[in-house]
Design a protein around this motif. Structure first.
Motif, mmCIF file in Angstrom:
data_model
loop_
_atom_site.group_PDB
_atom_site.id
_atom_site.type_symbol
_atom_site.label_atom_id
_atom_site.label_comp_id
_atom_site.label_asym_id
_atom_site.label_seq_id
_atom_site.Cartn_x
_atom_site.Cartn_y
_atom_site.Cartn_z
ATOM 1 N N ASP A 97 0.874 -1.179 0.000
ATOM 2 C CA ASP A 97 0.000 0.000 0.000
ATOM 3 C C ASP A 97 0.904 1.219 0.000
ATOM 4 N N ASP A 98 0.519 2.249 -0.717
ATOM 5 C CA ASP A 98 1.355 3.446 -0.783
ATOM 6 C C ASP A 98 1.210 4.345 0.439
ATOM 7 N N GLU A 99 0.368 3.955 1.385
ATOM 8 C CA GLU A 99 0.228 4.711 2.630
ATOM 9 C C GLU A 99 0.893 3.922 3.755
ATOM 10 N N LYS A 100 1.950 4.488 4.326
ATOM 11 C CA LYS A 100 2.710 3.801 5.366
ATOM 12 C C LYS A 100 1.833 3.431 6.558
ATOM 13 N N ILE A 101 0.897 4.275 6.938
ATOM 14 C CA ILE A 101 0.034 4.012 8.092
ATOM 15 C C ILE A 101 -0.843 2.779 7.862
ATOM 16 N N ILE A 102 -1.274 2.564 6.621
ATOM 17 C CA ILE A 102 -2.074 1.374 6.293
ATOM 18 C C ILE A 102 -1.208 0.133 6.415
ATOM 19 N N ASN A 103 0.020 0.188 5.888
ATOM 20 C CA ASN A 103 0.942 -0.944 6.003
ATOM 21 C C ASN A 103 1.181 -1.294 7.465
ATOM 22 N N GLU A 104 1.438 -0.277 8.276
ATOM 23 C CA GLU A 104 1.724 -0.513 9.694
ATOM 24 C C GLU A 104 0.518 -1.084 10.429
ATOM 25 N N SER A 105 -0.663 -0.539 10.174
ATOM 26 C CA SER A 105 -1.856 -1.038 10.870
ATOM 27 C C SER A 105 -2.209 -2.452 10.410
ATOM 28 N N ALA A 106 -2.033 -2.750 9.118
ATOM 29 C CA ALA A 106 -2.295 -4.101 8.616
ATOM 30 C C ALA A 106 -1.329 -5.096 9.244
ATOM 31 N N GLN A 107 -0.074 -4.698 9.401
ATOM 32 C CA GLN A 107 0.909 -5.596 10.009
ATOM 33 C C GLN A 107 0.550 -5.886 11.468
#
Length: 191
Positions: free
Chosen positions: A74-84
């Motif tokens: 995902d190009d949004e870092k916050i989405i990557n972090e929350s998904a992880q």
């Protein structure tokens, strides 16, 4: 190529075996499927007296359980972090071993897969990533890596129908919900 790398808590022995001959020639002739490119990496990791054997096709922990490799793109870092964080919670609660890597750029993910640098069991993919269409990229990945599962993430529900070309295990509307992500994750690996 043999080598070892000292890590904080132990040693990682890396053995790379290359069985591919004339990969570039096969690519030029259109024969570039994963079955024709055997680029295998074996990593034996001894950390805190726990041995993990990793290859680019599967990871088996010392307990004999399969470890699922997951990419979040995902190009949004916050989405990557929350998904992880959500995936790690789901895995912990369900006794599943996972390894998660995040990508902010779909081209880097695609390049890692095509060059044999990485292999993933599951990719959580944004449908619109930068100026690229995640569904088209997932379909391209699926052509050469038929075992990879996909879960699409989007802020736009109207794209869900288009995504069925890549045979996804689920569609999630952002912001992500743990219960829905759990259902999609477990559905991906129910076999």
């Amino acid at each position: 190529m043999f080598g070892s790398e000292k890590t904080k808590n132990g040693y990682t022995l890396m053995v790379q075996m290359y069985f591919a001959l004339q990969i570039n020639q096969k690519r030029r002739t259109g024969m570039n499927s994963i079955s024709e490119k055997y680029n295998s990496i074996l990593i034996i990791d001894c950390t805190d007296n726990v041995f993990t054997v990793k290859t680019n096709m599967s990871i088996i922990s010392s307990e004999g359980k399969k470890m699922y490799r997951i990419a979040i793109c995902d190009d949004e870092k916050i989405i990557n972090e929350s998904a992880q964080v959500l995936l790690e919670n789901i895995a912990l609660k369900n006794g599943i071993d996972i390894s998660v890597e995040s990508y902010l750029n779909a081209d880097i993910l695609l390049n890692d897969l095509e060059n044999g640098n990485k292999y993933f069991d599951l990719v959580l993919f944004d449908i619109i990533i930068g100026n690229k269409n995640g569904i088209n990229i997932a379909c391209k990945i699926k052509q050469n890596f038929t075992d990879i599962k996909f879960i699409f993430m989007t802020s736009y529900s109207e794209y869900a129908i288009d995504g069925y070309e890549a045979e996804p295990s689920g569609f999630l509307i952002k912001p992500l919900n743990e219960a829905k992500l759990k259902r999609a994750f477990l559905r991906a690996f129910q076999n």
